[in-house]
Design a protein around this motif. Structure first.
Motif, PDB file in Angstrom:
ATOM      1  N   ILE A  63      46.449  24.831 130.559  1.00 22.91           N
ATOM      2  CA  ILE A  63      47.769  25.353 130.912  1.00 22.91           C
ATOM      3  C   ILE A  63      48.243  24.614 132.155  1.00 22.91           C
ATOM      4  N   MET A  64      49.369  23.932 132.060  1.00 24.45           N
ATOM      5  CA  MET A  64      49.864  23.147 133.181  1.00 24.45           C
ATOM      6  C   MET A  64      50.710  24.000 134.108  1.00 24.45           C
ATOM      7  N   ARG A  65      51.499  24.863 133.488  1.00 20.46           N
ATOM      8  CA  ARG A  65      52.398  25.648 134.302  1.00 20.46           C
ATOM      9  C   ARG A  65      52.969  26.790 133.471  1.00 20.46           C
ATOM     10  N   THR A  66      53.281  27.896 134.123  1.00 22.19           N
ATOM     11  CA  THR A  66      53.961  28.980 133.428  1.00 22.19           C
ATOM     12  C   THR A  66      55.329  29.161 134.057  1.00 22.19           C
ATOM     13  N   PHE A  67      56.362  29.151 133.228  1.00 19.58           N
ATOM     14  CA  PHE A  67      57.742  29.261 133.712  1.00 19.58           C
ATOM     15  C   PHE A  67      58.312  30.614 133.344  1.00 19.58           C
ATOM     16  N   THR A  68      59.184  31.154 134.170  1.00 25.82           N
ATOM     17  CA  THR A  68      59.992  32.276 133.722  1.00 25.82           C
ATOM     18  C   THR A  68      61.267  31.692 133.130  1.00 25.82           C
ATOM     19  N   SER A  69      61.948  32.480 132.321  1.00 28.62           N
ATOM     20  CA  SER A  69      63.097  31.907 131.635  1.00 28.62           C
ATOM     21  C   SER A  69      64.227  31.572 132.604  1.00 28.62           C
ATOM     22  N   GLU A  70      64.210  32.188 133.787  1.00 31.16           N
ATOM     23  CA  GLU A  70      65.259  31.840 134.758  1.00 31.16           C
ATOM     24  C   GLU A  70      65.019  30.473 135.373  1.00 31.16           C
ATOM     25  N   GLU A  71      63.750  30.162 135.648  1.00 33.87           N
ATOM     26  CA  GLU A  71      63.494  28.949 136.415  1.00 33.87           C
ATOM     27  C   GLU A  71      63.311  27.705 135.542  1.00 33.87           C
ATOM     28  N   VAL A  72      63.069  27.893 134.218  1.00 34.74           N
ATOM     29  CA  VAL A  72      62.695  26.745 133.407  1.00 34.74           C
ATOM     30  C   VAL A  72      63.888  25.815 133.167  1.00 34.74           C
ATOM     31  N   THR A  73      63.598  24.528 133.227  1.00 31.01           N
ATOM     32  CA  THR A  73      64.588  23.533 132.809  1.00 31.01           C
ATOM     33  C   THR A  73      63.915  22.632 131.784  1.00 31.01           C
ATOM     34  N   GLU A  74      64.732  21.990 130.973  1.00 27.03           N
ATOM     35  CA  GLU A  74      64.157  21.134 129.934  1.00 27.03           C
ATOM     36  C   GLU A  74      63.313  20.031 130.546  1.00 27.03           C
ATOM     37  N   SER A  79      61.681  19.950 133.481  1.00 25.02           N
ATOM     38  CA  SER A  79      60.404  20.379 134.046  1.00 25.02           C
ATOM     39  C   SER A  79      59.426  20.739 132.937  1.00 25.02           C
ATOM     40  N   LEU A  80      59.957  21.264 131.841  1.00 27.06           N
ATOM     41  CA  LEU A  80      59.111  21.631 130.716  1.00 27.06           C
ATOM     42  C   LEU A  80      58.498  20.375 130.083  1.00 27.06           C
ATOM     43  N   ILE A  81      59.313  19.369 129.905  1.00 27.15           N
ATOM     44  CA  ILE A  81      58.817  18.124 129.314  1.00 27.15           C
ATOM     45  C   ILE A  81      57.769  17.486 130.207  1.00 27.15           C
ATOM     46  N   GLN A  82      58.049  17.510 131.498  1.00 24.64           N
ATOM     47  CA  GLN A  82      57.069  16.956 132.433  1.00 24.64           C
ATOM     48  C   GLN A  82      55.730  17.670 132.317  1.00 24.64           C
ATOM     49  N   ALA A  83      55.805  18.996 132.264  1.00 23.46           N
ATOM     50  CA  ALA A  83      54.568  19.776 132.227  1.00 23.46           C
ATOM     51  C   ALA A  83      53.755  19.486 130.970  1.00 23.46           C
ATOM     52  N   ILE A  84      54.430  19.377 129.809  1.00 25.57           N
ATOM     53  CA  ILE A  84      53.651  19.189 128.581  1.00 25.57           C
ATOM     54  C   ILE A  84      53.251  17.740 128.352  1.00 25.57           C
ATOM     55  N   SER A  85      53.774  16.827 129.166  1.00 19.39           N
ATOM     56  CA  SER A  85      53.333  15.434 129.030  1.00 19.39           C
ATOM     57  C   SER A  85      52.226  15.145 130.012  1.00 19.39           C
TER      58      SER A  85
END
Lengths: 503, 333
Positions: A476-487, A489-495
């Protein structure tokens, strides 16, 4: 592009099956060196159209032209001989044979006495593999290759003929991002050689990245062709489903309940390690990552299909051991699997029997199955989930993907679970039913279920989740709440780029 | 890629390791338990073993081809019996009376032709009806056996031709006629499967039939040819065996299909098709024959032999499964 002759022109193609007009006056052209996307919901007629093009179906009306010449595809071999090549979504390879044998399957070069000319075969194959710039050679056994490399073998097969048009059918379905880059390179090489490419995909990002024009089908009817640069995702979706699709963010407004499921430091060899997270009642937690990030494997562990090597699983704060699916079901964990047809349903059985499969042991009257009780359960969940079927006697295999998925969900809801794990909830489901499934998942959370959604589609994860767990390579790289997530940052985390590890 | 290659090498080599184990075991156990004072690993005993392997072995080579192709043939035992009857009976037919010993090649050809046709008929039915080969050959197993009983009731069919017996009992370079046939068939089928287009297509069909069809391989004719080949080999096996014995019972060849399939599977051929080779099958044939002979050598009776072979077959397949999934975090069944 306007003065060149199209490599392929479909003119008013009509194909009817008993009771259905599968293709109704469909026309479009593919120019040389063009990547032409074909889009539409499942059942819109894309596959039928491709089968007409491939010579598997004969059209009832209309004509196919290549250049100026009208052609008739009598069968798959003739289509291939004319330079029309298909790269299918489901790979069609013989795993035990070598790369070379697969590429020249059916056309092995011969010497005297029917012997295979291995020298020539290897030479020809290596020449093609060199062009594709891949890291394996002619003698490698296909079963030893990764899925992406196997796809390269399929593509290499396409290059053995003088291809005029290549059709890619959902080619990236099982590829990682790095592998996609290689695929797109190959496509641009083909493009540079003046080959016409038809690209079938549901994935908007790819469509916008690599295609030049887009043709859209809806219910077998041609909706038009647009230049990719002139259109937007929204307008494409609207053309495909005939209305707007709601993909807004969707955090819960209701109060969250207690923690229903907690996982602490769960590890399983190379598949995933040190995984910790919580899911509360009333919450949808999305698990996002690339194929192979370990998400499905975690779900399998929670459902008792796969043993973890270490770590704890807590249900309602109490540590449990889950040794089998029977254990999991009894403790209130349900899994809607990724492969609906293979793992979720018994396709040959009817709707009712599929729905009551896990509890048929309890639905008895003496030694017999209590059919009345079964029908009652089916009726209840048909109404609750709005499953559209002529009746419980309908074979599940005949339902649409969306309704099949609802049967699977209904099956588990009827077991009154507390945790619902849904792996790829809308894979292979058309855009319209997709939003229904999304809505259903939100509603289930609102009713107090703890919902885990595993998905490889970013819009879906963003749309349904209260929180998003980003995974990369089993962690698990990171857990985001729906308020803070951006596309981004999400892509960065899963790459595996950036993103501090926090659970 | 590496672990996969390793496990495959292990799987391919396993049968030879098993044979070595058997040899050691029976040599050691034999020195305590055997009633005969002859050593188990005696040279003549081993040559005899090769000869005794021939009837099952010759058919097993054909079965390898058919199973790699994704089919199976349960009718080989019955075909074997029919071919034997044709061989022995035709030598007594009045129309061949003037031929003298030239009747031998005629009878051979006739018998081989009948076997080939029976096999081809299986193949034709599988091809044209699309019914699973298991079912088709289950039917023909019963049907062909019925023909055997129709011919002569419960009575044996016998004919001894001494020239033929001499040929069958002859030795060349130290090996019996039957052994030479086994080796020649093994080499021939190896060449066919590994080197020819037909053989490679057979692998492709067994591995992924849809892919083969899509690639324009004509699946039906290939399958029919392979059934014809196994029919031919079942007849060849009968020809080699009954040239020497000269008498066939209507029950002869029963359960041969199971012995043959056991040998092929022990030799590493995938039961679903697409993988396997005759070298492994040769090992499987030898391993079974060693076991039968070895258990006999230490005084076990036939029923024990069957029990042991049954257990070993399951154990070997279990081991194979373990080797192939080792290292993966396995999904429970």
């Amino acid at each position: 592009m306007t003065d060149a002759k199209p490599v392929l022109h479909l003119d008013n193609i009509v194909k009817t099956f008993p009771g259905v007009r599968a293709l109704d006056d469909v026309s479009f052209s593919v120019m040389p060196g063009e990547v032409h996307a074909l889009m539409g919901e499942n059942g819109a007629g894309k596959s039928t159209l491709m089968k007409v093009l491939g010579g598997i179906y004969q059209p009832d009306g209309g004509a196919i032209y290549m250049g100026d010449e009208r052609v008739v595809m009598a069968g798959p071999l003739e289509a291939k001989a004319k330079g029309i090549v298909f790269i299918h979504q489901e790979l069609s390879l013989a795993e035990e044979l070598s790369v070379a044998e697969n590429i020249y399957l059916g056309e092995l070069p011969r010497k005297s006495f029917g012997r295979v000319d291995w020298g020539l075969l290897t030479e020809k194959t290596n020449a093609i593999l060199k062009k594709l710039n891949v890291g394996f050679d002619a003698r490698t056994r296909v079963g030893d290759l990764s899925i992406a490399n196997q796809q390269m073998v399929e593509i290499a097969r396409a290059l053995t003929v003088d291809a005029k048009a290549v059709i890619f059918d959902e080619p990236t379905a099982s590829l990682t991002d790095a592998e996609k880059v290689v695929l797109f390179d190959v496509i641009s090489d083909l493009k540079a050689d003046g080959v016409g490419i038809i690209y079938i995909s549901h994935r908007m990002e790819e469509i916008f990245k690599i295609t030049d024009r887009i043709s859209i089908l809806r219910d077998g009817q041609y909706q038009g062709t647009v230049n990719t640069s002139d259109t937007t995702e929204e307008s494409l979706t609207q053309m495909m489903i005939g209305r707007k699709l709601d993909l807004s963010r969707n955090a819960s407004h209701h109060e969250l309940g207690d923690v229903a499921l907690e996982v602490r430091g769960l590890s399983c060899g190379k598949l995933y390690s040190d995984v910790s997270f919580q899911v509360r009642r009333g919450e949808v937690v999305g698990f996002y990552g690339l194929v192979g990030a370990g998400r499905t494997e975690i779900a399998e562990t929670l459902f008792g299909l796969r043993d973890a090597h270490s770590g704890q699983i807590l249900l309602d704060g109490e540590e449990v051991r889950i040794n089998s699916p029977a254990d999991a079901i009894q403790r209130g964990i349900s899994l809607v699997p990724e492969d609906r047809k293979g793992q979720g349903l018994v396709l040959g059985m009817n709707c009712r029997d599929n729905m009551t499969l896990p509890q048929v042991d309890d639905l008895t009257a003496g030694p017999f199955v209590a059919e009345g009780a079964e029908v009652a359960i089916f009726d209840q969940y048909r109404d609750r989930l709005d499953i559209r079927t002529p009746g419980w006697k309908q074979q599940v295999g005949n339902l649409s993907g969306g309704n099949q998925q609802k049967i699977v969900i209904g099956k588990w809801l009827s077991m009154h679970p507390s945790v619902l794990i849904v792996d790829e909830p809308t894979r292979g489901i058309d855009v319209g039913s997709k939003s229904e499934i999304h809505k259903l998942l939100r509603e289930l959370a609102a009713q107090g279920y703890a919902v885990m959604v595993i998905s490889s589609e970013m819009p879906e994860v963003l749309h349904v989740s209260d929180r998003i767990v980003a995974m990369y390579s089993g962690r698990i790289m990171r857990t985001f709440t729906s308020e803070e997530v951006t596309e981004d940052s999400l892509i960065q985390a899963i790459s595996g780029l950036g993103g501090d590890k926090a659970a | 890629m590496q672990p996969n290659t390793l496990s495959r090498a292990l799987a391919n080599g396993a049968i030879w390791g098993f044979i070595v184990l058997e040899l050691i075991f029976f040599s050691v156990a034999g020195s305590y338990l055997s009633i005969s004072d002859q050593a188990f690993m005696d040279y003549d005993n081993m040559l005899l073993l090769l000869k005794q392997s021939a009837p099952i072995g010759i058919i097993a080579m054909g079965m390898t081809l058919v199973m790699v192709n994704g089919n199976i043939d349960l009718s080989v035992g019955a075909t074997f019996a029919i071919a034997a009857i044709v061989l022995l009976d035709s030598m007594t037919w009045p129309i061949f009376a003037g031929l003298g010993d030239w009747v031998i090649p005629v009878a051979w050809l006739l018998s081989l032709l009948v076997g080939t046709l029976l096999g081809a008929l299986n193949g034709l039915i599988v091809w044209k009806t699309g019914v699973d080969a298991f079912i088709v050959t289950l039917g023909s197993m019963l049907g062909y056996r019925g023909i055997v009983f129709m011919f002569n009731g419960e009575n044996p069919t016998s004919h001894l031709n001494w020239t033929l017996v001499d040929f069958a009992e002859a030795e060349f370079l130290g090996l019996a006629t039957a052994s030479w046939f086994l080796l020649a068939v093994t080499a021939g089928i190896w060449f066919l499967m590994a080197r020819t287009v037909h053989g490679r297509n057979a692998y492709a069909i067994g591995d992924n039939r849809e892919a083969a069809v899509n690639a324009g391989i004509r699946v039906g004719p290939h399958m029919m040819i392979n059934f014809a080949i196994i029919g031919f080999l079942a007849a060849l096996s009968a020809v080699v065996f009954y040239s020497e014995s000269g008498s066939v019972n209507p029950n002869d060849g029963q359960l041969y299909e199971l012995w043959v399939i056991t040998a092929v599977v022990l030799g590493g051929t995938k039961i679903t098709g697409g993988a396997g080779n005759v070298i492994g099958t040769f090992g499987g044939v030898i391993a079974i024959q060693l076991l039968r002979k070895g258990l006999g050598h230490i005084g076990a009776d036939t029923s024990t032999v069957n029990l042991v072979i049954g257990l070993i077959l399951i154990a070997v397949l279990f081991l194979d499964r373990q080797l192939n999934i080792k290292g993966k975090e396995e999904l429970k069944v």
